[in-house]
Design a protein around this motif. Sequence first.
Motif, PDB file in Angstrom:
ATOM      1  N   HIS A  41       1.660  16.226 -11.348  1.00  0.00           N
ATOM      2  CA  HIS A  41       0.817  17.378 -11.675  1.00  0.00           C
ATOM      3  C   HIS A  41      -0.614  17.157 -11.177  1.00  0.00           C
ATOM      4  CE1 HIS A  41       3.590  19.755 -13.982  1.00  0.00           C
ATOM      5  NE2 HIS A  41       3.845  18.782 -14.825  1.00  0.00           N
ATOM      6  N   ASP A  42      -1.184  16.010 -11.514  1.00  0.00           N
ATOM      7  CA  ASP A  42      -2.538  15.699 -11.068  1.00  0.00           C
ATOM      8  C   ASP A  42      -2.800  14.210 -11.265  1.00  0.00           C
ATOM      9  OD1 ASP A  42      -3.636  15.253 -13.784  1.00  0.00           O
ATOM     10  OD2 ASP A  42      -3.399  17.405 -13.999  1.00  0.00           O
ATOM     11  N   TYR A  43      -3.933  13.748 -10.750  1.00  0.00           N
ATOM     12  CA  TYR A  43      -4.286  12.333 -10.834  1.00  0.00           C
ATOM     13  C   TYR A  43      -5.806  12.199 -10.782  1.00  0.00           C
ATOM     14  CZ  TYR A  43      -4.730  13.015  -5.810  1.00  0.00           C
ATOM     15  OH  TYR A  43      -5.087  13.506  -4.574  1.00  0.00           O
ATOM     16  N   GLU A  44      -6.301  11.067 -11.286  1.00  0.00           N
ATOM     17  CA  GLU A  44      -7.739  10.815 -11.251  1.00  0.00           C
ATOM     18  C   GLU A  44      -7.986   9.319 -11.407  1.00  0.00           C
ATOM     19  OE1 GLU A  44     -11.659  12.688 -13.387  1.00  0.00           O
ATOM     20  OE2 GLU A  44      -9.995  12.098 -14.682  1.00  0.00           O
ATOM     21  N   LEU A  45      -8.818   8.783 -10.554  1.00  0.00           N
ATOM     22  CA  LEU A  45      -9.229   7.386 -10.643  1.00  0.00           C
ATOM     23  C   LEU A  45     -10.670   7.353 -11.136  1.00  0.00           C
ATOM     24  CD1 LEU A  45      -8.649   4.352 -10.133  1.00  0.00           C
ATOM     25  CD2 LEU A  45      -9.531   4.699  -7.807  1.00  0.00           C
ATOM     26  N   THR A  46     -10.907   6.684 -12.258  1.00  0.00           N
ATOM     27  CA  THR A  46     -12.251   6.608 -12.820  1.00  0.00           C
ATOM     28  C   THR A  46     -12.719   5.153 -12.863  1.00  0.00           C
ATOM     29  OG1 THR A  46     -11.372   6.483 -15.078  1.00  0.00           O
ATOM     30  CG2 THR A  46     -11.942   8.666 -14.229  1.00  0.00           C
ATOM     31  N   ARG A  47     -14.048   4.994 -12.916  1.00  0.00           N
ATOM     32  CA  ARG A  47     -14.637   3.656 -12.929  1.00  0.00           C
ATOM     33  C   ARG A  47     -15.547   3.517 -14.146  1.00  0.00           C
ATOM     34  NH1 ARG A  47     -17.711   0.915  -7.700  1.00  0.00           N
ATOM     35  NH2 ARG A  47     -17.530  -1.269  -8.408  1.00  0.00           N
ATOM     36  N   CYS A  48     -15.446   2.382 -14.810  1.00  0.00           N
ATOM     37  CA  CYS A  48     -16.239   2.145 -16.005  1.00  0.00           C
ATOM     38  C   CYS A  48     -17.730   2.075 -15.655  1.00  0.00           C
ATOM     39  CB  CYS A  48     -15.789   0.849 -16.679  1.00  0.00           C
ATOM     40  SG  CYS A  48     -16.714   0.445 -18.183  1.00  0.00           S
ATOM     41  N   GLU A  49     -18.544   2.788 -16.417  1.00  0.00           N
ATOM     42  CA  GLU A  49     -19.991   2.775 -16.181  1.00  0.00           C
ATOM     43  C   GLU A  49     -20.651   1.512 -16.727  1.00  0.00           C
ATOM     44  OE1 GLU A  49     -21.584   6.332 -17.831  1.00  0.00           O
ATOM     45  OE2 GLU A  49     -20.840   7.606 -16.212  1.00  0.00           O
TER      46      GLU A  49
END
Length: 258
Positions: A41-49
């Motif tokens: 359906h969807d995807y997202e790569l996030t990075r810790c601040e």
Amino acid sequence: MTTRSRTVEYIRYRIPEERSAEFLASYTSAARQLAASPYCHDYELTRCEEDFEHFVLRIEWTSTEDHLKGFRASDLFPPFLAEIRPYVGYIDEMRHYAPTTVHGTGSAEPTLYEWAGGAEAFTRLTTVFYEKVVKDDLLAPLFADLPPEHPQHVALWLGEVFGGPPTYSEQLGGHSHMASRHLGKSITEPQRRRWVNLMHDAADEANFPADPEFRSAFSAYIEWGTRMALYFSNPDATCPTDQPVPRWNWGAAPPYRP
């Protein structure tokens, strides 16, 4: 009518700072395989601040089985794996999560209901709309016995659809009730199209917001809703089981399928 099934996979990485640039480049390439998969359906790569070494990849799959037996057995998986294989050893967690009943949206972004002007705006819209309907050669026969409260009921429905209070559900019923109002009507495609056109004319006359973002979402629901009405008016259609009123948002369609 069924709701969309889904599962959310979370993969947590701890990537050394000196490898973060190549890691992001690899996932930029690998993401093309996710975008092409009918199971994603969807995807997202996030990075810790707070700690730049921590990354979280979120992938929403149609189901856990579709991920494990569908995507991983497809031709898309080998090139995907080739891109991310160098970072498998940096994975802290890789699990699937099922949604719970706890979900919602915050108030940072106004709902379509609020953007339109609330209850007063939707009452104005349906008043103008049904004044047109009863004079229209194609639609008037469908509303020959239009009860005086009908425009207000539709205003409550549209208000709830676009993010307003659940008054329609509490007073009249959910999606199943609205669907039942179309059973046996035998709506034609020309009638559906006229309904759409008159609703857009009414939106203009009722001074609904004219910005393209709002009108795009508004038009998307009107198209979806009238096609649902057409479907339920067919002779063979049956009323669905109890379902909530669909909630429309900016550029997002509710997960209902005939």
